[in-house]
Design an enzyme around this catalytic site. Structure first.
Site, PDB file in Angstrom:
ATOM      1  N   HIS A  16       0.829  -1.208   0.000  1.00 23.38           N
ATOM      2  CA  HIS A  16       0.000   0.000   0.000  1.00 23.38           C
ATOM      3  C   HIS A  16       0.857   1.249   0.000  1.00 23.38           C
ATOM      4  O   HIS A  16       2.060   1.195   0.240  1.00 23.38           O
ATOM      5  CB  HIS A  16      -0.972   0.011   1.190  1.00 23.38           C
ATOM      6  CG  HIS A  16      -0.306   0.064   2.542  1.00 23.38           C
ATOM      7  ND1 HIS A  16      -0.069  -1.059   3.310  1.00 23.38           N
ATOM      8  CD2 HIS A  16       0.180   1.110   3.261  1.00 23.38           C
ATOM      9  CE1 HIS A  16       0.518  -0.703   4.447  1.00 23.38           C
ATOM     10  NE2 HIS A  16       0.690   0.606   4.443  1.00 23.38           N
ATOM     11  N   HIS A  89       4.063   7.373   3.297  1.00 28.13           N
ATOM     12  CA  HIS A  89       5.000   6.251   3.211  1.00 28.13           C
ATOM     13  C   HIS A  89       4.578   5.284   2.106  1.00 28.13           C
ATOM     14  O   HIS A  89       3.446   5.355   1.620  1.00 28.13           O
ATOM     15  CB  HIS A  89       5.125   5.513   4.545  1.00 28.13           C
ATOM     16  CG  HIS A  89       3.874   4.826   5.010  1.00 28.13           C
ATOM     17  ND1 HIS A  89       2.930   5.435   5.803  1.00 28.13           N
ATOM     18  CD2 HIS A  89       3.398   3.572   4.787  1.00 28.13           C
ATOM     19  CE1 HIS A  89       1.939   4.591   6.047  1.00 28.13           C
ATOM     20  NE2 HIS A  89       2.192   3.446   5.442  1.00 28.13           N
ATOM     21  N   GLU A 138       7.781   1.510   4.828  1.00 29.41           N
ATOM     22  CA  GLU A 138       7.230   0.539   5.775  1.00 29.41           C
ATOM     23  C   GLU A 138       7.461  -0.844   5.191  1.00 29.41           C
ATOM     24  O   GLU A 138       7.208  -1.066   4.004  1.00 29.41           O
ATOM     25  CB  GLU A 138       5.725   0.792   5.955  1.00 29.41           C
ATOM     26  CG  GLU A 138       5.031  -0.226   6.861  1.00 29.41           C
ATOM     27  CD  GLU A 138       3.514   0.003   6.948  1.00 29.41           C
ATOM     28  OE1 GLU A 138       2.990   0.927   6.300  1.00 29.41           O
ATOM     29  OE2 GLU A 138       2.855  -0.775   7.662  1.00 29.41           O
TER      30      GLU A 138
HETATM   31 CO    CO Z   1       1.136   1.733   6.126  1.00 34.79          CO
END
Ligand code: CO
Length: 147
Positions: A16, A89, A138
């Site tokens: 994502h 992110h 991440e």
């Molecule tokens: Co995230």
């Protein structure tokens, strides 16, 4: 092949893209009306991080809308600098988060904090943007059962 073990930090699927927003409700409306988003999850709280999140599905990845409800959340700090919100992110999957963290540290990268359970229920960790050309990355352990 040599006797060394394979790298643990294997760049996996883009799970994502995290987008900070001052209002998930308004952001959902924007994605719906301007981009035609139709698969929109129910927002839910992540108390460990002081945020509410909502996933919007694109065919090949997801957008993670993140709205802080706690002023101590790092997202609250981000919004003080970017009041309208913005890209926060990117999240890639890795097969084994503990092995990835160990390898990142050996390679001199700064891993932010301890692994914690992320929005998809698997362990996640963040890598400092200074190690990644200004991008907050991440890493998330790949869920064991599908997506
Ligand atoms: Co995230």
């Amino acid at each position: 092949m040599n006797a060394e073990s394979a790298p643990a930090t294997i760049l996996g699927r883009l799970n994502h893209i995290g987008v900070a927003t001052p209002s998930i409700v308004r952001a959902i409306e924007t994605y719906r009306t301007l981009l035609g988003a139709t698969v929109i999850g129910a927002p839910f709280d992540l108390p460990a991080q002081g945020v509410r999140v909502c996933f919007i599905d694109a065919p090949n990845t997801q957008i993670e809308l993140i709205e802080p409800y706690d002023d101590s959340s790092p997202i609250a700090g981000f919004l003080r600098k970017n009041p309208a919100g913005g890209q926060h992110h990117v999240c890639f999957e890795v097969p084994d988060i503990a092995a990835a963290i160990a390898e990142l540290k050996v390679n001199g990268a700064t891993v932010l904090g301890e692994p914690r359970i992320g929005a998809h229920g698997t362990p996640i960790v963040f890598v400092h943007p200074r190690d990644m050309g200004g991008v907050l990355v991440e890493l998330m352990e790949t869920p064991k059962t599908g997506h």
